[in-house]
Motif scaffolding. Structure first.
Motif, short mmCIF file in Angstrom:
data_model
loop_
_atom_site.label_atom_id
_atom_site.label_comp_id
_atom_site.label_asym_id
_atom_site.label_seq_id
_atom_site.Cartn_x
_atom_site.Cartn_y
_atom_site.Cartn_z
N PRO A 23 0.80 -1.22 0.00
CA PRO A 23 0.00 0.00 0.00
C PRO A 23 0.84 1.28 0.00
N GLY A 24 0.46 2.19 -0.88
CA GLY A 24 1.13 3.48 -0.97
C GLY A 24 2.38 3.48 -1.82
N GLY A 30 -3.32 3.50 -0.27
CA GLY A 30 -3.17 3.13 1.13
C GLY A 30 -1.83 3.56 1.69
N ASN A 31 -1.50 3.05 2.87
CA ASN A 31 -0.28 3.43 3.56
C ASN A 31 0.30 2.18 4.23
N TRP A 32 1.43 1.73 3.76
CA TRP A 32 2.05 0.53 4.30
C TRP A 32 2.43 0.68 5.77
N GLN A 35 -0.38 -0.72 7.98
CA GLN A 35 -0.86 -2.06 7.68
C GLN A 35 -0.01 -3.10 8.42
N SER A 36 -0.65 -4.09 8.98
CA SER A 36 0.09 -5.14 9.67
C SER A 36 0.75 -6.08 8.66
N LEU A 37 1.77 -6.78 9.10
CA LEU A 37 2.39 -7.79 8.24
C LEU A 37 1.41 -8.90 7.90
N LYS A 170 -1.66 6.00 18.66
CA LYS A 170 -2.99 5.39 18.68
C LYS A 170 -3.32 4.79 17.32
N ALA A 171 -3.06 5.53 16.25
CA ALA A 171 -3.34 5.00 14.91
C ALA A 171 -2.47 3.79 14.63
N TRP A 172 -1.22 3.87 15.06
CA TRP A 172 -0.29 2.75 14.81
C TRP A 172 -0.79 1.48 15.49
N LEU A 173 -1.17 1.59 16.75
CA LEU A 173 -1.60 0.39 17.46
C LEU A 173 -2.95 -0.12 16.98
#
Length: 200
Positions: A23-24, A30-32, A35-37, A170-173
């Motif tokens: 993504p991205g 999107g944005n890698w 995104q989780s592995l 917060k967004a990361w988690l």
């Protein structure tokens, strides 16, 4: 997940190759970074299923080729779906993501000239933070504890990858579905994800 040069080489050797961008990157939206592995592995499995559905290759074995972080993604995908018959990991993992990340951060601190006491304190916090988050503790509680280290010489270099202008903690988690769905991915060694795999 194969790089363009590698894809061309594989095609010259008779392989059928489908590449996709995370993504991205390239033409992907999107944005890698959010995104989780595991989610990326699911995308790779969807791409492999699409390729395998083509009549020209339907009866052939399907594998994944991953470069760098793509090596982790390929291993995770193979662990999730037995239809992946082989994995080629180019410059991929040799240790768990958690170990690799701590090594990178502690090495940054060494290069910054931090002393042994700072390295020990930072290392302890990295382990504690990861353990608490993986155990399901509230993000706000973990970040409140992290704030107590704000005056430490190692604080910025240790937290900058997680607490940055482009990605709030917060967004990361919230995006780390991998932590909740597949917590072992963060701490697993490559061999534990694919124990029956022969390395060459």
């Amino acid at each position: 997940m194969a790089g363009a040069g590698a894809a061309d080489l594989l095609v010259l050797r008779g392989a059928v190759v489908l590449t996709h961008d995370k993504p991205g990157c390239g033409n992907s939206t999107g944005n890698w970074r959010t995104q989780s592995l595991a989610a990326r592995a699911e995308e790779s499995l969807a791409a492999a299923a699409l390729l395998s559905s083509h009549p020209a290759v339907a009866s052939k074995e399907c594998g994944l080729y991953g470069v760098s972080q793509g090596g982790w993604v390929a291993l995770i995908a193979a662990a999730l779906d037995a239809r992946v018959r082989f994995v080629i990991s180019n410059s991929g993992p040799g240790v768990s993501p958690a170990y690799q990340d701590r090594f990178r951060i502690l090495n940054d601190l060494r290069q910054d000239g931090q002393d042994g006491t700072a390295l020990t304190e930072a290392g302890r916090w990295l382990y504690e933070r990861a353990d608490r988050l993986l155990a399901g503790q509230f993000l706000e509680d973990v970040l409140a504890s992290q704030e107590s280290f704000k005056g430490s010489s190692w604080y910025h270099l240790t937290t900058r990858y997680f607490d940055t202008w482009f990605l709030s903690p917060k967004a990361w988690l919230r995006s780390r579905r991998c932590s909740r769905r597949y917590p072992e991915i963060h701490t697993a060694s490559p061999c534990s994800l694919a124990p029956d795999t022969a390395c060459s």
